[in-house]
Design a protein around this motif. Structure first.
Motif, PDB file in Angstrom:
ATOM      1  N   ASP A   7     -24.607  19.266   9.681  1.00  0.00           N
ATOM      2  CA  ASP A   7     -25.562  20.079   8.929  1.00  0.00           C
ATOM      3  C   ASP A   7     -26.012  19.342   7.668  1.00  0.00           C
ATOM      4  O   ASP A   7     -27.199  19.275   7.362  1.00  0.00           O
ATOM      5  CB  ASP A   7     -24.929  21.428   8.576  1.00  0.00           C
ATOM      6  CG  ASP A   7     -25.884  22.316   7.805  1.00  0.00           C
ATOM      7  OD1 ASP A   7     -27.042  22.476   8.234  1.00  0.00           O
ATOM      8  OD2 ASP A   7     -25.472  22.848   6.752  1.00  0.00           O
ATOM      9  N   TRP A   8     -25.046  18.745   6.923  1.00  0.00           N
ATOM     10  CA  TRP A   8     -25.383  18.056   5.677  1.00  0.00           C
ATOM     11  C   TRP A   8     -26.154  16.762   5.927  1.00  0.00           C
ATOM     12  O   TRP A   8     -26.987  16.367   5.109  1.00  0.00           O
ATOM     13  CB  TRP A   8     -24.141  17.800   4.838  1.00  0.00           C
ATOM     14  CG  TRP A   8     -23.840  18.987   3.978  1.00  0.00           C
ATOM     15  CD1 TRP A   8     -22.800  19.860   4.106  1.00  0.00           C
ATOM     16  CD2 TRP A   8     -24.620  19.457   2.870  1.00  0.00           C
ATOM     17  NE1 TRP A   8     -22.891  20.847   3.155  1.00  0.00           N
ATOM     18  CE2 TRP A   8     -23.998  20.622   2.384  1.00  0.00           C
ATOM     19  CE3 TRP A   8     -25.791  19.018   2.262  1.00  0.00           C
ATOM     20  CZ2 TRP A   8     -24.503  21.336   1.303  1.00  0.00           C
ATOM     21  CZ3 TRP A   8     -26.301  19.736   1.186  1.00  0.00           C
ATOM     22  CH2 TRP A   8     -25.655  20.876   0.728  1.00  0.00           C
ATOM     23  N   ARG A  11     -29.650  17.901   6.226  1.00  0.00           N
ATOM     24  CA  ARG A  11     -30.154  18.294   4.904  1.00  0.00           C
ATOM     25  C   ARG A  11     -30.436  17.068   4.028  1.00  0.00           C
ATOM     26  O   ARG A  11     -31.447  17.020   3.321  1.00  0.00           O
ATOM     27  CB  ARG A  11     -29.137  19.174   4.184  1.00  0.00           C
ATOM     28  CG  ARG A  11     -28.992  20.555   4.741  1.00  0.00           C
ATOM     29  CD  ARG A  11     -28.027  21.324   3.871  1.00  0.00           C
ATOM     30  NE  ARG A  11     -27.628  22.587   4.454  1.00  0.00           N
ATOM     31  CZ  ARG A  11     -26.942  23.496   3.799  1.00  0.00           C
ATOM     32  NH1 ARG A  11     -26.565  23.289   2.551  1.00  0.00           N
ATOM     33  NH2 ARG A  11     -26.614  24.624   4.377  1.00  0.00           N
ATOM     34  N   ARG A  14     -33.566  15.317   5.239  1.00  0.00           N
ATOM     35  CA  ARG A  14     -34.759  16.107   4.888  1.00  0.00           C
ATOM     36  C   ARG A  14     -35.060  16.025   3.397  1.00  0.00           C
ATOM     37  O   ARG A  14     -36.218  15.958   2.988  1.00  0.00           O
ATOM     38  CB  ARG A  14     -34.599  17.567   5.325  1.00  0.00           C
ATOM     39  CG  ARG A  14     -34.846  17.810   6.793  1.00  0.00           C
ATOM     40  CD  ARG A  14     -35.029  19.286   7.133  1.00  0.00           C
ATOM     41  NE  ARG A  14     -34.115  20.197   6.480  1.00  0.00           N
ATOM     42  CZ  ARG A  14     -32.872  20.477   6.893  1.00  0.00           C
ATOM     43  NH1 ARG A  14     -32.395  19.891   7.983  1.00  0.00           N
ATOM     44  NH2 ARG A  14     -32.117  21.338   6.246  1.00  0.00           N
ATOM     45  N   ALA A  15     -34.017  16.031   2.573  1.00  0.00           N
ATOM     46  CA  ALA A  15     -34.223  15.955   1.124  1.00  0.00           C
ATOM     47  C   ALA A  15     -34.926  14.658   0.747  1.00  0.00           C
ATOM     48  O   ALA A  15     -35.787  14.648  -0.137  1.00  0.00           O
ATOM     49  CB  ALA A  15     -32.885  16.073   0.396  1.00  0.00           C
ATOM     50  N   ARG A  20     -36.987  15.998  -2.276  1.00  0.00           N
ATOM     51  CA  ARG A  20     -36.274  17.041  -2.994  1.00  0.00           C
ATOM     52  C   ARG A  20     -35.087  16.483  -3.767  1.00  0.00           C
ATOM     53  O   ARG A  20     -34.165  17.196  -4.116  1.00  0.00           O
ATOM     54  CB  ARG A  20     -35.829  18.149  -2.033  1.00  0.00           C
ATOM     55  CG  ARG A  20     -36.980  19.036  -1.599  1.00  0.00           C
ATOM     56  CD  ARG A  20     -36.538  20.263  -0.840  1.00  0.00           C
ATOM     57  NE  ARG A  20     -36.169  19.949   0.537  1.00  0.00           N
ATOM     58  CZ  ARG A  20     -34.916  19.930   1.005  1.00  0.00           C
ATOM     59  NH1 ARG A  20     -33.910  20.241   0.231  1.00  0.00           N
ATOM     60  NH2 ARG A  20     -34.671  19.626   2.257  1.00  0.00           N
ATOM     61  N   ASP A  49     -32.021  22.309  -2.656  1.00  0.00           N
ATOM     62  CA  ASP A  49     -31.981  22.841  -1.290  1.00  0.00           C
ATOM     63  C   ASP A  49     -33.374  23.343  -0.900  1.00  0.00           C
ATOM     64  O   ASP A  49     -34.334  23.219  -1.657  1.00  0.00           O
ATOM     65  CB  ASP A  49     -30.901  23.917  -1.140  1.00  0.00           C
ATOM     66  CG  ASP A  49     -31.152  25.155  -1.978  1.00  0.00           C
ATOM     67  OD1 ASP A  49     -32.293  25.361  -2.465  1.00  0.00           O
ATOM     68  OD2 ASP A  49     -30.209  25.945  -2.147  1.00  0.00           O
ATOM     69  N   ASP A  50     -33.467  23.925   0.281  1.00  0.00           N
ATOM     70  CA  ASP A  50     -34.768  24.394   0.792  1.00  0.00           C
ATOM     71  C   ASP A  50     -35.423  25.422  -0.118  1.00  0.00           C
ATOM     72  O   ASP A  50     -36.640  25.544  -0.148  1.00  0.00           O
ATOM     73  CB  ASP A  50     -34.602  24.989   2.200  1.00  0.00           C
ATOM     74  CG  ASP A  50     -34.195  23.934   3.212  1.00  0.00           C
ATOM     75  OD1 ASP A  50     -34.538  22.756   3.013  1.00  0.00           O
ATOM     76  OD2 ASP A  50     -33.515  24.292   4.193  1.00  0.00           O
ATOM     77  N   VAL A  55     -28.256  21.492  -5.728  1.00  0.00           N
ATOM     78  CA  VAL A  55     -27.060  21.439  -4.884  1.00  0.00           C
ATOM     79  C   VAL A  55     -25.993  20.649  -5.640  1.00  0.00           C
ATOM     80  O   VAL A  55     -26.274  19.576  -6.159  1.00  0.00           O
ATOM     81  CB  VAL A  55     -27.378  20.730  -3.546  1.00  0.00           C
ATOM     82  CG1 VAL A  55     -26.134  20.569  -2.700  1.00  0.00           C
ATOM     83  CG2 VAL A  55     -28.475  21.468  -2.797  1.00  0.00           C
ATOM     84  N   PHE A  60     -23.058  17.114  -1.083  1.00  0.00           N
ATOM     85  CA  PHE A  60     -23.810  16.194  -0.224  1.00  0.00           C
ATOM     86  C   PHE A  60     -23.403  14.728  -0.349  1.00  0.00           C
ATOM     87  O   PHE A  60     -23.566  13.968   0.598  1.00  0.00           O
ATOM     88  CB  PHE A  60     -25.322  16.347  -0.446  1.00  0.00           C
ATOM     89  CG  PHE A  60     -25.830  15.856  -1.765  1.00  0.00           C
ATOM     90  CD1 PHE A  60     -26.332  14.574  -1.898  1.00  0.00           C
ATOM     91  CD2 PHE A  60     -25.844  16.690  -2.882  1.00  0.00           C
ATOM     92  CE1 PHE A  60     -26.828  14.127  -3.118  1.00  0.00           C
ATOM     93  CE2 PHE A  60     -26.340  16.256  -4.091  1.00  0.00           C
ATOM     94  CZ  PHE A  60     -26.829  14.963  -4.212  1.00  0.00           C
TER      95      PHE A  60
END
Length: 192
Positions: A7-8, A11, A14-15, A20, A49-50, A55, A60
């Motif tokens: 999951d991380w 993330r 994507r960041a 982000r 985060d989204d 975070v 992360f």
């Protein structure tokens, strides 16, 4: 843990793609109260985060390091720091040097020094405004690559800092071998 890491990883990727990530600066102040030199700062990468909330780095960073994203993150930090220096020339009288952390992956990557050299040249930033931090255990565990990288960064005009010194089992002889400009002693030795 694997499910959480997966999951991380998504993330973290994507960041990067969605921009982000952001920088925070932690001041490094001299012990002498009468010092007139502007402070140094350690540049730290952070993630939103989204929903736009910050975070915690502990959420992360381990995944970024475990899943070979460190070099991408390090390069993002280098580029963002250089852009900040380029865009905020008026603030430079209040900043002596910005220190950027480098991961093990960046230390052993033979392209790191040329990436820094090219990025500094492209942004027109004085490389003497930059310092690069490497944890003691990474530098000692990769002595040949560390020495090569340190030498190239120093020839560029940047300084090199050995972080978390004393947390490992290395001897003081390594200090001479590495030729670091700055030594950050582990908090274990200076606390209380």
């Amino acid at each position: 843990r694997q499910r959480v890491d997966t999951d991380w990883v998504g993330r973290a990727k994507r960041a990067l793609v969605e921009n982000r990530l952001f920088l925070e600066a932690q001041p490094i102040r001299p012990l002498a109260r009468n010092s007139h030199e502007p402070p140094h700062y350690e540049v730290l990468v952070r993630m939103r985060d989204d929903s736009g909330l910050a975070v915690p780095p502990g959420a992360f960073h381990p995944t970024v390091e475990r899943y070979n994203l460190s070099t991408l993150y390090d390069r993002w930090v280098i580029a963002a720091t250089l852009k900040w220096l380029h865009d905020h020339k008026s603030a430079l009288e209040r900043v002596s040097r910005l220190f950027i952390n480098l991961s093990k992956d960046s230390v052993v990557d033979p392209a790191t020094a040329s990436y820094v050299r090219h990025a500094v040249s492209e942004m027109g930033v004085d490389p003497r405004r930059l310092g690069f931090e490497v944890p003691e255990k990474v530098a000692i565990g990769n002595l040949t690559q560390s020495n090569q990288l340190f030498g190239e960064l120093r020839r560029l005009g940047s300084s090199v800092s050995l972080d978390d010194f004393g947390s490992g089992v290395s001897s003081f002889a390594y200090l001479k071998a590495l030729g670091a400009d700055v030594l950050k002693i582990d908090g274990l030795f200076v606390g209380n």
